[in-house]
Structures are given as structure tokens and as C-alpha cells.
Design an enzyme around this catalytic site. Structure first.
Site, PDB file in Angstrom:
ATOM      1  N   GLY A  64     -64.421 -50.618  20.648  1.00 43.05           N
ATOM      2  CA  GLY A  64     -65.032 -49.420  20.052  1.00 43.05           C
ATOM      3  C   GLY A  64     -65.790 -49.742  18.784  1.00 43.05           C
ATOM      4  O   GLY A  64     -65.819 -48.971  17.826  1.00 43.05           O
ATOM      5  N   GLY A  65     -66.456 -50.901  18.800  1.00 40.96           N
ATOM      6  CA  GLY A  65     -67.015 -51.463  17.575  1.00 40.96           C
ATOM      7  C   GLY A  65     -68.321 -50.863  17.092  1.00 40.96           C
ATOM      8  O   GLY A  65     -68.788 -51.216  16.011  1.00 40.96           O
ATOM      9  N   GLY A  67     -68.827 -47.671  16.393  1.00 37.82           N
ATOM     10  CA  GLY A  67     -68.616 -46.403  15.720  1.00 37.82           C
ATOM     11  C   GLY A  67     -68.803 -46.524  14.217  1.00 37.82           C
ATOM     12  O   GLY A  67     -69.441 -47.465  13.721  1.00 37.82           O
ATOM     13  N   TYR A 197     -55.896 -35.771  19.389  1.00 36.90           N
ATOM     14  CA  TYR A 197     -56.114 -36.983  18.588  1.00 36.90           C
ATOM     15  C   TYR A 197     -54.814 -37.380  17.871  1.00 36.90           C
ATOM     16  O   TYR A 197     -54.371 -38.530  17.952  1.00 36.90           O
ATOM     17  CB  TYR A 197     -57.223 -36.695  17.575  1.00 36.90           C
ATOM     18  N   ILE A 227     -62.453 -41.755   6.178  1.00 37.75           N
ATOM     19  CA  ILE A 227     -63.181 -42.909   5.635  1.00 37.75           C
ATOM     20  C   ILE A 227     -64.642 -42.522   5.360  1.00 37.75           C
ATOM     21  O   ILE A 227     -65.302 -41.905   6.196  1.00 37.75           O
ATOM     22  CB  ILE A 227     -63.127 -44.110   6.621  1.00 37.75           C
TER      23      ILE A 227
HETATM   24  N1  LIG Z   1     -63.518 -42.858  10.529  1.00 40.15           N
HETATM   25  C1  LIG Z   1     -62.412 -42.347   9.997  1.00 40.15           C
HETATM   26  O1  LIG Z   1     -62.452 -41.557   9.035  1.00 40.15           O
HETATM   27  C2  LIG Z   1     -61.075 -42.747  10.555  1.00 40.15           C
HETATM   28  C3  LIG Z   1     -59.919 -42.316   9.897  1.00 40.15           C
HETATM   29  C4  LIG Z   1     -58.675 -42.615  10.436  1.00 40.15           C
HETATM   30  C5  LIG Z   1     -58.590 -43.422  11.568  1.00 40.15           C
HETATM   31  N2  LIG Z   1     -59.723 -43.849  12.163  1.00 40.15           N
HETATM   32  C6  LIG Z   1     -59.597 -44.653  13.369  1.00 40.15           C
HETATM   33  O2  LIG Z   1     -60.382 -45.818  13.269  1.00 40.15           O
HETATM   34  C7  LIG Z   1     -60.935 -46.148  14.548  1.00 40.15           C
HETATM   35  C8  LIG Z   1     -62.448 -46.288  14.426  1.00 40.15           C
HETATM   36  O3  LIG Z   1     -62.936 -45.051  13.964  1.00 40.15           O
HETATM   37  P1  LIG Z   1     -64.497 -44.723  13.941  1.00 40.15           P
HETATM   38  O4  LIG Z   1     -64.677 -43.705  12.890  1.00 40.15           O
HETATM   39  O5  LIG Z   1     -65.296 -45.971  13.912  1.00 40.15           O
HETATM   40  O6  LIG Z   1     -64.639 -43.989  15.358  1.00 40.15           O
HETATM   41  P2  LIG Z   1     -66.011 -43.588  16.109  1.00 40.15           P
HETATM   42  O7  LIG Z   1     -65.741 -42.339  16.857  1.00 40.15           O
HETATM   43  O8  LIG Z   1     -67.144 -43.616  15.160  1.00 40.15           O
HETATM   44  O9  LIG Z   1     -66.198 -44.794  17.139  1.00 40.15           O
HETATM   45  C9  LIG Z   1     -65.363 -44.952  18.257  1.00 40.15           C
HETATM   46  C10 LIG Z   1     -66.061 -45.858  19.248  1.00 40.15           C
HETATM   47  O10 LIG Z   1     -65.247 -45.922  20.420  1.00 40.15           O
HETATM   48  C11 LIG Z   1     -66.142 -46.100  21.503  1.00 40.15           C
HETATM   49  N3  LIG Z   1     -65.517 -45.745  22.783  1.00 40.15           N
HETATM   50  C12 LIG Z   1     -65.334 -44.521  23.323  1.00 40.15           C
HETATM   51  N4  LIG Z   1     -64.803 -44.636  24.555  1.00 40.15           N
HETATM   52  C13 LIG Z   1     -64.648 -45.966  24.795  1.00 40.15           C
HETATM   53  C14 LIG Z   1     -64.170 -46.712  25.891  1.00 40.15           C
HETATM   54  N5  LIG Z   1     -63.745 -46.118  27.036  1.00 40.15           N
HETATM   55  N6  LIG Z   1     -64.147 -48.059  25.808  1.00 40.15           N
HETATM   56  C15 LIG Z   1     -64.574 -48.669  24.667  1.00 40.15           C
HETATM   57  N7  LIG Z   1     -65.052 -48.014  23.593  1.00 40.15           N
HETATM   58  C16 LIG Z   1     -65.089 -46.668  23.655  1.00 40.15           C
HETATM   59  C17 LIG Z   1     -67.323 -45.195  21.181  1.00 40.15           C
HETATM   60  O11 LIG Z   1     -68.473 -45.581  21.911  1.00 40.15           O
HETATM   61  C18 LIG Z   1     -67.448 -45.367  19.678  1.00 40.15           C
HETATM   62  O12 LIG Z   1     -68.432 -46.321  19.343  1.00 40.15           O
HETATM   63  C19 LIG Z   1     -60.487 -45.033  15.504  1.00 40.15           C
HETATM   64  O13 LIG Z   1     -59.366 -45.470  16.215  1.00 40.15           O
HETATM   65  C20 LIG Z   1     -60.100 -43.908  14.585  1.00 40.15           C
HETATM   66  O14 LIG Z   1     -59.094 -43.103  15.131  1.00 40.15           O
HETATM   67  C21 LIG Z   1     -60.960 -43.530  11.684  1.00 40.15           C
HETATM   68  C1  LIG Z   2     -59.201 -38.617   9.483  1.00 38.05           C
HETATM   69  C2  LIG Z   2     -59.771 -39.330  10.665  1.00 38.05           C
HETATM   70  O1  LIG Z   2     -58.807 -39.669  11.577  1.00 38.05           O
HETATM   71  C3  LIG Z   2     -61.070 -38.886  11.236  1.00 38.05           C
HETATM   72  N1  LIG Z   2     -62.118 -39.087  10.270  1.00 38.05           N
HETATM   73  C4  LIG Z   2     -61.072 -37.452  11.676  1.00 38.05           C
HETATM   74  O2  LIG Z   2     -61.392 -36.625  10.870  1.00 38.05           O
HETATM   75  O3  LIG Z   2     -60.782 -37.174  12.807  1.00 38.05           O
END
Ligand SMILES: NC(=O)c1ccc[n+]([C@@H]2O[C@H](COP(=O)([O-])OP(=O)(O)OC[C@H]3O[C@@H](n4cnc5c(N)ncnc54)[C@H](O)[C@@H]3O)[C@@H](O)[C@H]2O)c1
Ligand SMILES: C[C@@H](O)[C@H](N)C(=O)O
Length: 375
Positions: A64-65, A67, A197, A227
Site C-alpha cells: 500500500g505504498g 498512499g 476501520y 498524520i
Molecule cells: N495517514 C494517517 O493519518 C494514518 C494514521 C493512522 C494509521 N495510519 C495507517 O497507516 C497506513 C498507511 O496509511 P496511508 O495514510 O498512507 O493510507 P492511504 O489510504 O493513503 O493509502 C493506502 C494504500 O493502500 C492501497 N491499497 C488498497 N487496497 C489494496 C490492496 N488490495 N492491495 C494493496 N494495496 C492496496 C491503496 O492503493 C493506497 O495507496 C494504513 O494502514 C493506515 O491505517 C495512517
Molecule cells: C487517524 C487515521 O487512522 C486516519 N488518518 C483516519 O483519519 O482515518
């Protein structure tokens, strides 16, 4: 369909060899038995090449890189471990600069066989599992969120256990719910989230810890706050406003916020998030009294953020148009995070508070806007 096939295979093989049908193989003979794809290198070759490569650098795969967080993580890890030792993967097509910036590979985490092939062929030793559907988008598509966040996690856990990987899975403030203590929220307390989620992240925490105690999987997990990043877009979460506000403030001098002005949530700048992630992965196993930690940096409301922005952009205006789904989610989440265990066990310390966050974000967007105007 492919996953069902994989499940059946695991059950049949498990019965043949008297192992549990959960698929948590750790034995070399079974790994060899399963490594029958002509495109795979044999498990023995994998053993020799990784044992005698003369380097202790991890070989990293990020799922999922593409995102909000994955590209930043890849850049960060590549500086440390070398460009070619860090492979980004996703199901989306990468833009040119990412494709040419280092190894990229297609990987759908719902395709177990493909995931295993990537791990074997690239001699992966560390896996960062970032694929997920976030909180708001997950509520809009529960069945897909269930598949990606839960079934996908099962595939990742099995591959990691089978190939002895060190596995990082991010959890979130969203793993807590309205019955959790909210100010502050400790590591261990009631977790009854009300989003798919959050439910999937509690499941991930518990499954990872179970695999650790049952099969010795080196599972490490941080509960991230919301984040905030400058050069990547958020993927459909409840904390997205805190990223979008900077784009709109610099571009238009105003922002319409989809959460109430008083909604307090834990937040973190991406540099702190990526550093925490690497630090917990590098922490000696004996320093980890737990496998899932809260990590904290700052906590603010939209109003606090707007006040800080006004110090830099005096004409900035914020208005509110509340999204009821996001607001209900935010109201059930922690307001403040207690991360004392991370600080005590492996020395976690954040660098960015609200003033540094705002200055850094505005510097980035300011230079970005100037470049765009010059062009
Ligand atoms: N961004 C935040 O604020 C935040 C906060 C807490 C936790 N997280 C966690 O960190 C991780 C990364 O977050 P992010 O913000 O980059 O998420 P994002 O939603 O921006 O990216 C997720 C990625 O997963 C990919 N994806 C979806 N289905 C898929 C599949 N079947 N196979 C492979 N890839 C697939 C998507 O194409 C996307 O690029 C997540 O697990 C999220 O829960 C993020
Ligand atoms: C907090 C975090 O998991 C994500 N940015 C969300 O809001 O869903």
C-alpha cells in the site's frame, strides 16, 4: 477466488502434515513443499543467498505504498538501507518520479500467492504493511474495507510467519471508541471502536500479538495519531482536514472545515511518524514490553490550528460545514494519547509540536506555490 484456493490448500496441507489450518508455517520443509511456482527461486537458494550476502541490511517490502505515508517511508528507509533494498508496492500505477525513484512492484495483498512470490524472489526480511481503507472511506465501503483490512492482513501475517519476517503494521487512534478513556487514552484500556476501520485495526493488533506469542512472529505495531504531510495527499480519513487546511490556506487564504471547531484529536508530523516507525523496528526485542504502542506528538482542535495559521497568514479565514459521519467518528476517538510506554521502553520522543508543524508545512507549501507561479 484465489484466496479461497489458497485457504483450501492451507487446510489440506495442514491436515497432511498435522499442522494447524491457520497457515502459520515456520518449518523449512513445508516452505519448500509450497514453493512450487516456476517463477519462484527455491527456499534453499533463498537461505544461501541471504545468509552469505555479507550484509546485515534488511530487505524491505512496503505494501500500500502509494498512499499518504508509503512514499515518505520508502524515501526514509532508502536513505538508511540503500535504494535497492526497499521495494514499494501497491495496486495503483505509480507516477514517473516514484517509478524511477527506486524499486516498485505490483502487489495486491488479497493475492496471497503473489505476495509470497514477491517475498521469496526478493529475499524480503522486513515488511511494512500500509495497505488499508481509512476511517471515512471505510464507512462508505464496508465490504471492501473488510476484505482489504482484515483478509489482507491475514495474508500478510501468514507470509510473514512463513518466511520469518519482521512485520510492522500501523494501528491508529481509531482503534479506540466512545467507551475508551479519551483524555488521555492509555495503551491498555477498553477498545470498542464503531468503524470498520477501527474494528479491523483492533483485529490486526490482536492477531499480530497472537502470532507473536503463538508462533514467534516478530510483530511490531504503533498506533499512529492523524498524520500530517506536505507532499502527499491523505487517503479518506477523519483527520484529513489537518492536511487539506494548509493547501487551501496557502492557495486561497480560506478553508472550509468538515469537523467542528472544538474537535480535539491527536496529530503528528510525518517526519516524527516515520522516525518512530524505524525506531520501533530497530529496537532490541528485549526492550519491547509490548508489541503494540501508542505514539504521541501533539493534540489540537481546528480552532487551535487556525489560530496558529493566522500568525503567518493574517487574512486566513476558516468556516465550518460539518460532515456528520466524520464528526461522529472524531467524537468517539481519543483527544490525547498517553504514550509513556513507548517513551520508557524504546526512548520515543517527538520533535514537532504545533508551532513547528505549521512553520514547516507553510515553508513547504510556500516554496511549492512560488515554484508553480514561476512556471
Ligand atoms: N495517514 C494517517 O493519518 C494514518 C494514521 C493512522 C494509521 N495510519 C495507517 O497507516 C497506513 C498507511 O496509511 P496511508 O495514510 O498512507 O493510507 P492511504 O489510504 O493513503 O493509502 C493506502 C494504500 O493502500 C492501497 N491499497 C488498497 N487496497 C489494496 C490492496 N488490495 N492491495 C494493496 N494495496 C492496496 C491503496 O492503493 C493506497 O495507496 C494504513 O494502514 C493506515 O491505517 C495512517
Ligand atoms: C487517524 C487515521 O487512522 C486516519 N488518518 C483516519 O483519519 O482515518
Amino acid at each position: 477466488k484465489q484466496f479461497l484456493g489458497h485457504e483450501m490448500l492451507r487446510q489440506v496441507v495442514g491436515q497432511m502434515l498435522g499442522r494447524p489450518a491457520c497457515g502459520c508455517w515456520t518449518s523449512a520443509p513445508l516452505a519448500r513443499f509450497l514453493g512450487t511456482s516456476p517463477r519462484q527461486i527455491p527456499a534453499d537458494a533463498n537461505f544461501y543467498s541471504s545468509s552469505f550476502s555479507g550484509t546485515d541490511q534488511p530487505r524491505v517490502l512496503i505494501t500500500g505504498g502509494l498512499g499518504q505515508l508509503g512514499v515518505g517511508l520508502a524515501n526514509f528507509l532508502r536513505k538508511r538501507f540503500g535504494k535497492d533494498n526497499v521495494i514499494l508496492s501497491d495496486i495503483r500505477k505509480p507516477p514517473d518520479h516514484i517509478f524511477h525513484g527506486g524499486p516498485f512492484i505490483y502487489s495486491d495483498i488479497l493475492d496471497y500467492k503473489n505476495l509470497r512470490e514477491i517475498v521469496v524472489n526478493n529475499r524480503i526480511t522486513w515488511l511494512f504493511h500500509y495497505s488499508a481503507l481509512l476511517s471515512a472511506i471505510g464507512e462508505a465501503n464496508v465490504s471492501l474495507a473488510r476484505a482489504v483490512n482484515i483478509t489482507g492482513l491475514h495474508n500478510v501475517l501468514d507470509v510473514a510467519a512463513e518466511h520469518n519476517l519482521r512485520l510492522f503494521v500501523p494501528s491508529t487512534i481509531g482503534a479506540f471508541g466512545p467507551t475508551s478513556p479519551r483524555n488521555p487514552t492509555p495503551d491498555i484500556c477498553i477498545q470498542r471502536p464503531r468503524t470498520i476501520y477501527g474494528v479491523s485495526k483492533v483485529h490486526a493488533e490482536l492477531m499480530g500479538e497472537y502470532y507473536h506469542y503463538r508462533y514467534g512472529l516478530d510483530f511490531r505495531c504503533l498506533r499512529y495519531p492523524g498524520i500530517i504531510s506536505a507532499d502527499s495527499q491523505p487517503g479518506g480519513g477523519t483527520t484529513d482536514y489537518a492536511v487539506q487546511i494548509f493547501h487551501d490556506a496557502v492557495k486561497n487564504g480560506k478553508f472550509e472545515c468538515n469537523l467542528k471547531s472544538s474537535t480535539r484529536l491527536p496529530m503528528m508530523y510525518i517526519d516524527d511518524c516515520l522516525r518512530a516507525t524505524l525506531e520501533v523496528m530497530e529496537a532490541p526485542a528485549e526492550s519491547l514490553s509490548m508489541r503494540t504502542y501508542n505514539v504521541n506528538a501533539m493534540s489540537f482542535t481546528p480552532e487551535d490550528l487556525a489560530q496558529e495559521l493566522l500568525k503567518h497568514i493574517p487574512e486566513f479565514q476558516i468556516t465550518y460545514n460539518v460532515d456528520s459521519v466524520r464528526q461522529a467518528i472524531a467524537d468517539s476517538w481519543p483527544m490525547n494519547f498517553d504514550d509513556s510506554n513507548a517513551r520508557k521502553d524504546w526512548g520515543w520522543k517527538h520533535d514537532f509540536d504545533l508551532p513547528e508543524l505549521v512553520t514547516t508545512m507553510l515553508n513547504f507549501h510556500g516554496s511549492d506555490t512560488r515554484v508553480a507561479q514561476a512556471n
